[in-house]
Write a protein that holds these residues in place. Structure first.
Motif, short mmCIF file in Angstrom:
data_model
loop_
_atom_site.label_atom_id
_atom_site.label_comp_id
_atom_site.label_asym_id
_atom_site.label_seq_id
_atom_site.Cartn_x
_atom_site.Cartn_y
_atom_site.Cartn_z
N SER A 4 0.82 -1.20 0.00
CA SER A 4 0.00 0.00 0.00
C SER A 4 0.86 1.26 0.00
O SER A 4 0.60 2.22 -0.73
CB SER A 4 -0.90 -0.01 1.24
N SER A 5 1.92 1.23 0.84
CA SER A 5 2.85 2.37 0.90
C SER A 5 3.55 2.57 -0.44
O SER A 5 3.69 3.69 -0.93
CB SER A 5 3.86 2.13 2.02
N LEU A 6 3.99 1.44 -1.03
CA LEU A 6 4.67 1.51 -2.33
C LEU A 6 3.74 2.05 -3.40
O LEU A 6 4.12 2.85 -4.25
CB LEU A 6 5.18 0.12 -2.71
N GLY A 7 2.46 1.62 -3.36
CA GLY A 7 1.48 2.09 -4.34
C GLY A 7 1.29 3.60 -4.24
O GLY A 7 1.20 4.29 -5.26
N ALA A 8 1.26 4.12 -3.01
CA ALA A 8 1.11 5.56 -2.81
C ALA A 8 2.32 6.30 -3.37
O ALA A 8 2.19 7.37 -3.99
CB ALA A 8 0.93 5.87 -1.32
N ASP A 9 3.53 5.71 -3.12
CA ASP A 9 4.75 6.34 -3.66
C ASP A 9 4.73 6.37 -5.18
O ASP A 9 5.11 7.36 -5.81
CB ASP A 9 6.00 5.58 -3.17
N LEU A 10 4.31 5.26 -5.79
CA LEU A 10 4.26 5.18 -7.25
C LEU A 10 3.26 6.19 -7.82
O LEU A 10 3.50 6.80 -8.85
CB LEU A 10 3.87 3.76 -7.69
N GLU A 11 2.14 6.37 -7.10
CA GLU A 11 1.13 7.33 -7.57
C GLU A 11 1.71 8.75 -7.54
O GLU A 11 1.51 9.54 -8.47
CB GLU A 11 -0.11 7.25 -6.67
N ARG A 12 2.46 9.06 -6.45
CA ARG A 12 3.09 10.38 -6.35
C ARG A 12 4.12 10.57 -7.47
O ARG A 12 4.22 11.63 -8.08
CB ARG A 12 3.75 10.56 -4.97
N LEU A 13 4.90 9.51 -7.73
CA LEU A 13 5.90 9.58 -8.80
C LEU A 13 5.24 9.77 -10.16
O LEU A 13 5.75 10.51 -11.01
CB LEU A 13 6.77 8.32 -8.80
N ALA A 14 4.12 9.11 -10.39
CA ALA A 14 3.42 9.24 -11.67
C ALA A 14 2.94 10.67 -11.86
O ALA A 14 3.05 11.25 -12.94
CB ALA A 14 2.24 8.27 -11.72
N LYS A 15 2.41 11.29 -10.77
CA LYS A 15 1.97 12.68 -10.85
C LYS A 15 3.15 13.61 -11.12
O LYS A 15 3.06 14.54 -11.90
CB LYS A 15 1.26 13.08 -9.55
N ALA A 16 4.27 13.32 -10.44
CA ALA A 16 5.47 14.15 -10.63
C ALA A 16 5.98 14.02 -12.06
O ALA A 16 6.38 15.00 -12.69
CB ALA A 16 6.56 13.74 -9.64
N THR A 17 5.95 12.80 -12.61
CA THR A 17 6.39 12.57 -13.98
C THR A 17 5.52 13.35 -14.96
O THR A 17 6.02 13.97 -15.90
CB THR A 17 6.33 11.06 -14.33
N SER A 18 4.22 13.36 -14.72
CA SER A 18 3.30 14.10 -15.58
C SER A 18 3.59 15.60 -15.52
O SER A 18 3.61 16.28 -16.55
CB SER A 18 1.87 13.82 -15.15
N THR A 19 3.84 16.10 -14.30
CA THR A 19 4.15 17.52 -14.13
C THR A 19 5.44 17.89 -14.85
O THR A 19 5.53 18.93 -15.51
CB THR A 19 4.26 17.87 -12.63
N VAL A 20 6.47 17.04 -14.72
CA VAL A 20 7.75 17.28 -15.39
C VAL A 20 7.56 17.29 -16.90
O VAL A 20 8.10 18.15 -17.61
CB VAL A 20 8.80 16.22 -14.97
N SER A 21 6.77 16.35 -17.42
CA SER A 21 6.52 16.29 -18.86
C SER A 21 5.82 17.56 -19.35
O SER A 21 6.19 18.13 -20.38
CB SER A 21 5.66 15.07 -19.21
N ASP A 22 4.80 17.99 -18.59
CA ASP A 22 4.09 19.22 -18.96
C ASP A 22 5.02 20.42 -18.94
O ASP A 22 4.99 21.27 -19.83
CB ASP A 22 2.91 19.47 -18.00
N SER A 23 5.86 20.50 -17.90
CA SER A 23 6.80 21.63 -17.78
C SER A 23 7.82 21.62 -18.91
O SER A 23 8.16 22.66 -19.46
CB SER A 23 7.53 21.57 -16.43
N THR A 24 8.31 20.44 -19.27
CA THR A 24 9.26 20.33 -20.38
C THR A 24 8.64 20.80 -21.68
O THR A 24 9.26 21.53 -22.46
CB THR A 24 9.74 18.87 -20.53
#
Length: 198
Positions: A4-24
């Motif tokens: 469950s903890s790992l899933g939450a971390d992955l979800e945060r990473l996915a959001k961060a990846t999306s934000t980085v892609s949009d910013s790029t």
């Protein structure tokens, strides 16, 4: 619990990846816009290859973007002009085409550049709706409200030149004619160079 903890971390990473892609993507778009603005402010080709080449390159890009067919008549034996004069003519054509694109509804434009004995004459003509009769007196006067046309007039005035705009409205198009005396342009270019030396 670990999963469950790992899933939450992955979800945060996915959001961060999306934000980085949009910013790029935003940074890449801004970089392209800055390069375009920089080129339009003063195309390097104007200094390197001269007015004819710079105008042809600009017109090619303008035609692709606007879908307005532009014909350029430029003499083959046209020698280089003082830098200020070449920049002024380039700006005049640029501003005229921008006005055609924004206001005229014209499918085509024609540009003629001629070097006469004592002056350079530039004519930009469109096949658009023309200037409405009620706007003609204000537009054709020296107190022009439009920043672009006022800027063109001021640039030409500094070189001893003149700007005429004629339009009958009612779908008959508009003609912009600029004249710049070569003697004044050479003298002012020489004065500017001399001033820059000291």
């Amino acid at each position: 619990m670990n999963l469950s903890s790992l899933g939450a971390d992955l979800e945060r990473l996915a959001k961060a990846t999306s934000t980085v892609s949009d910013s790029t993507a935003l940074v890449n778009d801004m970089t392209k816009d800055i390069r375009t603005i920089s080129y339009l402010l003063h195309p390097p080709l104007l200094d390197e290859a001269g007015l004819a080449s710079a105008l042809r390159m600009y017109i090619q890009g303008f035609t692709e973007r606007s879908k307005i067919a532009v014909e350029l008549q430029f003499p083959d034996d046209f020698d280089r002009l003082p830098r200020d004069l070449e920049t002024t003519i380039f700006r005049l054509v640029q501003e005229s085409l921008t006005n055609i694109h924004r206001h005229s509804g014209s499918p085509a434009a024609e540009i003629r550049v001629a070097r006469l004995e004592n002056e350079v004459r530039v004519e930009v003509k469109d096949q658009g709706k023309g200037i409405p009769p009620e706007n003609t007196p204000e537009l054709l006067s020296n107190g022009t409200p439009g920043v672009g046309i006022r800027g063109m007039r001021e640039r030409l005035r500094q070189l001893g030149g003149s700007l005429e705009i004629s339009s009958e409205g009612n779908g008959r198009g508009t003609v912009v004619v600029a004249r710049v005396p070569l003697v004044n342009a050479r003298a002012m270019a020489g004065t500017a160079s001399a001033g820059a030396t000291y």
